[in-house]
Structures are given as C-alpha cells and as structure tokens.
Enzyme design. Structure first.
Site, PDB file in Angstrom:
ATOM      1  N   SER A 118       0.796  -1.096  -0.083  1.00 26.19           N
ATOM      2  CA  SER A 118      -0.078  -0.192   0.083  1.00 26.19           C
ATOM      3  C   SER A 118       0.848   1.213   0.035  1.00 26.19           C
ATOM      4  O   SER A 118       2.003   1.348   0.500  1.00 26.19           O
ATOM      5  CB  SER A 118      -0.995   0.002   1.212  1.00 26.19           C
ATOM      6  OG  SER A 118      -1.483   1.181   1.351  1.00 26.19           O
ATOM      7  N   TYR A 142      -1.910   0.268  10.001  1.00 24.52           N
ATOM      8  CA  TYR A 142      -2.164  -0.462   8.589  1.00 24.52           C
ATOM      9  C   TYR A 142      -0.831  -0.155   7.663  1.00 24.52           C
ATOM     10  O   TYR A 142      -0.354  -1.269   7.184  1.00 24.52           O
ATOM     11  CB  TYR A 142      -3.188   0.194   7.989  1.00 24.52           C
ATOM     12  CG  TYR A 142      -3.323  -0.223   6.572  1.00 24.52           C
ATOM     13  CD1 TYR A 142      -3.516  -1.224   6.003  1.00 24.52           C
ATOM     14  CD2 TYR A 142      -3.394   0.679   5.296  1.00 24.52           C
ATOM     15  CE1 TYR A 142      -3.744  -1.894   4.798  1.00 24.52           C
ATOM     16  CE2 TYR A 142      -3.415   0.541   4.274  1.00 24.52           C
ATOM     17  CZ  TYR A 142      -3.825  -0.789   3.865  1.00 24.52           C
ATOM     18  OH  TYR A 142      -3.724  -1.049   2.507  1.00 24.52           O
ATOM     19  N   LYS A 146       1.909  -3.242   6.648  1.00 18.63           N
ATOM     20  CA  LYS A 146       2.038  -3.693   5.059  1.00 18.63           C
ATOM     21  C   LYS A 146       3.746  -3.706   4.825  1.00 18.63           C
ATOM     22  O   LYS A 146       4.498  -4.458   3.882  1.00 18.63           O
ATOM     23  CB  LYS A 146       1.477  -2.652   4.142  1.00 18.63           C
ATOM     24  CG  LYS A 146       0.110  -3.097   4.114  1.00 18.63           C
ATOM     25  CD  LYS A 146      -0.229  -3.866   3.119  1.00 18.63           C
ATOM     26  CE  LYS A 146      -1.793  -4.576   3.034  1.00 18.63           C
ATOM     27  NZ  LYS A 146      -2.520  -4.984   1.924  1.00 18.63           N
TER      28      LYS A 146
END
Ligand code: UDP
Length: 330
Positions: A118, A142, A146
């Site tokens: 991402s 988040y 990743k």
C-alpha cells in the site's frame, strides 16, 4: 498443471484477479475466510477453501494437496481508521500471518509471491509524486503492517530464494465493466462507494473528512487507479517472476490526484444526481496528498493502464452499484 493460489480471492481486488486469471487460462485456487470477502464473487467451479490464512495447519494442507506455482496475496485488513483504533488486529492478521505464509512456501518450495502492499507505507511523503525508493515512515498501523510484510518478503528472498513482487496500491476503484463483480465492504469506508451510496439514496450525504489539508482546495488528494489495471499488473508480475526470477516493488497508481471534493463533483457528473456532501472533521492517520510515480511498473513490467480518466473509473463503479444496489446480498 501448476496452480496459482489466490489468498483473499473473494475480496474486491482478489475477485477481479481471479476473474482475470481464469480468462487468461490459469488454473486457480482461492482461499478466503469470508470475513470481508463474498463467496458469490468467485465462480462456483473454482476450488475454494474457506479458511483463515492464520490457520497454519489448514493452509499447509492446501500446499500438500495442490501443485502451487505462485501465491498472490490479497488477504489483509485494509482500514486506516480501524488500524488506529485496534493496531494489534493489524499486526496479527497482516504481519504475523505473512510469517506463517512464507514459512509454508519455504517448506513446500514455492518460490513466487505477488503481494498487495500500500501507499500507506510511505506515511507523509517528502515529495509528490512518490517514487518507490522514497522514505517509508508509515503514520498508521495499517501502513506499518504492510511495510513489515514487504520486509519479511525481502528476507525470505535473501535466505530462501522466494522471489516476490510487492505492489504499493494507491486508491483502487471501479469494477469490471459489465457490473458483475465489484466493491462491497461492510461497513463501507472507501470514498467512491460511499459517494455512490449517497447517489443511490442509501445514505443521506457524503462526509468529506477535513477541508484544511495543505492542498489546493483544502481537501485531501488521492490517486485513483482502476481495479482492472491493478489486476493486469499482477498478471505481468507473474510473468516477470517466471522470466526474470527477481524480486521487485512497484507503485500502482494513475499518477494523477483528485481531492475528495473533486471526486464528489465527478460522481455528480457521472450519475447526474446532485449528491449531498458536507465537511466533517479529519479522519486520523490521513496524509494530505498521495500521488504515485508509477513509471517503474510501466518500464519494467510493461504495464499499460487502460483507465486514465476519473469519470470512466466512477462510471464502472456506478454500473456495479446500479446492477447490485446491495452488493452481493440478494
Ligand atoms: N474520505 C472521505 N469521506 C469518506 C471516506 C473517505 O472524505 O466517507 C476521504 C479520506 O479521508 C481519504 C479519501 O477519501 O482522503 C480516500 O479514502 P479511502 O478510505 O477511500 O481510501 P484510503 O486512502 O484510506 O485508502
């Protein structure tokens, strides 16, 4: 015949990938725990394992029973705001499950993985457009999860020779043009589907999170890329891994930015509906602007995105919405 294992194949991007792989003649196996995925988004005749990828015994068994050539990994949690509220959910589901997956791949001598990373790995970018080698300082769990997944892939390559392509997605949007599969999250948190819910009369208005960002109109700016173009890049990555036997990381974006307000306006034009919108407080964890430099994917993989127009992207999402007002729920 060797098979492609798609983890998270019943999710939004995963289901478009499965559809593309089947069309291209690949032999596909899908794993999805259906927490966020939809069984109906994958054709009934595709081998489907409803397991959690954190269940190492069950995942291992799939590698024993099949001749897996490559893994395409979409099975992660993806919500910035949720990750701010419950970071450990992201570290256990995203980061830790990647460790187990790479161990299983090592044990079964599976040497190719394509992974959905991402743009959130960059945090607040130092320059726009963002290049792959720019600093990675995620500002939410988040994005960190990743990045940790990418880092594990790197060391799995160094130690075990597992070659991987990680794609840093910017904002994936749109749907297959015939409206047969599309984006359906519960609850929906993504901008374009939310705007189209408002267009369809399913919510009163769109909340535009923050109008005091350091951008031309004050609303934060994202780079929207069509899901079919994203999926094309994954197929090219499978070819790249087979031919070049090299790991690499690529941004996937359109290299153009639109503010939240511009997206609402574009959706009004596409739908012909005067979608109501109001300014709301900022959402925690959101940088001002994220726009990709996606030249590497074009130059190295030969990626040629077909959708370069935000109206066309929204049009395909609207076709899905009109055909399936309640998503996969009938
Ligand atoms: N956004 C918004 N209202 C919403 C949902 C999202 O203003 O109801 C904004 C959000 O702050 C971000 C952009 O839309 O700037 C895209 O958010 P989304 O959740 O779609 O994707 P993300 O960038 O988090 O991956």
């Amino acid at each position: 015949m060797s098979q492609i294992l798609v983890l998270g194949g019943a999710g939004y991007i995963g289901s478009h990938m499965v559809d593309k792989l089947i069309t291209d003649g690949y032999d596909v196996i899908v794993v999805d725990n259906l927490v966020n995925g939809h069984r109906a988004s994958v054709p009934a005749d595709v081998p489907f394992y409803e397991i959690n990828i954190g269940d190492k015994t069950a995942l291992d068994k799939i590698f024993v029973e099949n001749q897996i050539d490559a893994v395409v990994h979409f099975a992660a949690f993806i919500e910035v705001a949720e990750s701010m509220a419950d970071p450990m959910k992201y570290f256990s589901n995203n980061t830790t499950n990647m460790t187990a997956l790479l161990e299983i791949m090592r044990d079964h001598d599976v040497k190719k993985i394509v992974f959905s990373s991402s743009a959130a790995v960059y945090g607040v970018p130092e320059r726009i457009p963002i290049k792959e080698n720019d600093p990675k300082n995620p500002i939410n769990p988040y994005g960190l999860s990743k990045l940790q997944m990418e880092q594990q892939m790197h060391w799995a390559d160094v130690a075990y020779g597992i070659k991987g392509v990680a794609f840093r997605y910017f904002n994936v949007a749109g749907a297959k043009a015939d409206g047969s599969i599309g984006e359906d999250h519960h609850p929906e948190t993504h901008l374009i589907p939310i705007v189209l819910q408002a267009a369809a009369g399913q919510r009163e208005m769109v909340e535009m999170f923050g109008d005091d960002y350091n951008t031309p109109d004050g609303f934060n700016v994202r780079d929207y890329v069509h899901v079919l173009d994203v999926v094309d890049a994954h197929v090219l990555a499978l070819d790249y891994l087979a031919e070049k036997n090299q790991s690499n990381t690529f941004n996937l974006g359109s290299a153009t930015g639109f503010s939240v307000k511009q997206i609402v306006e574009a959706a009004r034009e596409v739908t012909g509906i005067n979608i109501k919108a109001k300014v709301s407080p900022r959402r925690p964890g959101d940088p001002d602007t994220l726009i990709a430099d996606a030249l590497a994917a074009r130059e190295i993989l030969g990626w040629r995105p077909k959708y370069d127009n935000i109206h066309e992207i929204i049009k395909t999402a609207w076709a899905w919405k009109q055909k399936n007002p309640n998503g996969y729920e009938k």
